[in-house]
Write an enzyme that holds these catalytic residues in place. Structure first.
Site, PDB file in Angstrom:
ATOM      1  CB  SER A   1      13.054  90.422 -51.875  1.00 10.37           C
ATOM      2  OG  SER A   1      13.510  91.416 -52.769  1.00 10.37           O
ATOM      3  CB  CYS A   2      10.740  92.207 -55.674  1.00 12.67           C
ATOM      4  SG  CYS A   2      11.964  92.360 -56.986  1.00 12.67           S
ATOM      5  N   GLY A   3      10.561  89.021 -57.048  1.00 16.71           N
ATOM      6  CA  GLY A   3      10.044  88.353 -58.230  1.00 16.71           C
ATOM      7  C   GLY A   3      10.200  89.210 -59.469  1.00 16.71           C
TER       8      GLY A   3
ATOM      9  CB  CYS B   1      11.208  94.058 -60.132  1.00 23.13           C
ATOM     10  SG  CYS B   1      11.742  93.198 -58.647  1.00 23.13           S
TER      11      CYS B   1
END
Length: 283
Positions: A114-116, A118
């Site tokens: 979801s966030c790549g 981070c």
């Protein structure tokens, strides 16, 4: 080897009727990326195109920029109790002379679907690792009507999404709207890495004559990956983040968001769009 989809029994409730049926789910498994035998990153991804994903990840990290800098990628022995290969660990081998980044506990990154990347999103990191400016040779000029047609073309190419409804997609298009490549993954950043990695392996970097379209939002990580691959136009069907816009302005990336129907917002790099008033001037 890991599967792209899995079948699971689900309880389905529709208008008060209850029944059990099999349902197709998109697979999500961890992939550990090693560099010269040393762990570098772990990402949660949909299995498939793992070598391209690893190569594309290293392009976005500034490690790779040309096909000849990569000598090989292999699967490592798995870690099951029975000793069978899980195909969830890859080792990237660089050509002699390619600078290997400092792999420390602080340098290692954990990426999710979801966030790549981070905690690593900083403009300074892109400034120091970008190998080349986004080029306009020859210049890329795109009409809004062409951009508006791309989401439907990308959606039509999403084969696994049709079965699961649970995948992001990233597509590369030519300036005249031809679909050059498309990848699907539970993580939109993984889908982009797979595209960029395949381009690296084919010797097609920089992608200076390409439009990148992503499902969902345009995060900083996706703008970063576009810049590192030399892509001049990034379009998304949802919103960009403030840092993505800032990066686009600094680097000259054309950033389009909320690309839905005939509507869109242009946040940076509007000089690459052929607008109605400009067409009138051209005549």
């Amino acid at each position: 080897m890991g599967r792209v989809t899995e079948r699971r029994r689900v309880l389905r409730i529709r208008e008060g009727a209850v029944g059990a049926r099999p349902h197709t789910l998109v697979a999500e498994e961890p992939l550990e990326i090693r560099l010269g035998g040393r762990p570098l990153a772990i990402t949660m991804r949909t299995p498939g195109d793992d070598f391209a994903l690893a190569a594309g990840f290293l392009v976005s990290e500034g490690v790779l920029g040309r096909a000849e800098e990569l000598t090989g990628i292999v699967y490592c022995a798995g870690a099951t109790a029975e000793g069978s290969n899980t195909y969830n660990i890859v080792d990237v081998r660089l050509a002699p002379g390619v600078v290997v980044p400092d792999i420390t506990l602080e340098r290692n990154v954990y990426t999710t679907s979801s966030c790549g990347l981070c905690g690593k999103a900083s403009l300074d990191a892109v400034r120091t690792t970008a190998r080349r400016p986004i080029a306009d040779t020859p210049p890329v000029r795109v009409e809004p009507e062409l951009l508006a047609a791309l989401p439907d073309r990308l959606r039509a190419a999403q084969r696994v999404f049709d079965r699961t409804g649970g995948l992001h997609a990233a597509g590369l298009f030519s300036p005249d709207g031809e679909l050059l490549d498309v990848r699907e993954d539970v993580g939109r950043h993984n889908a982009v890495d797979k595209l960029v990695g395949r381009a690296l392996q084919s010797g097609d970097l920089p992608l200076s004559q390409a439009i990148l379209l992503v499902s969902g939002r345009a995060s900083f990580e996706l703008a970063q990956k576009a810049v590192m691959a030399g892509i001049p136009v990034l379009a998304a069907v949802s919103a960009p983040s403030s840092l993505a816009v800032e990066l686009a302005v600094e680097t000259g990336l054309t950033l389009v968001g909320f690309l839905r129907g005939q509507s869109m917002n242009v946040y940076a790099g509007e000089h690459r769009l052929v607008l109605p008033a400009q067409r009138g001037l051209a005549r």
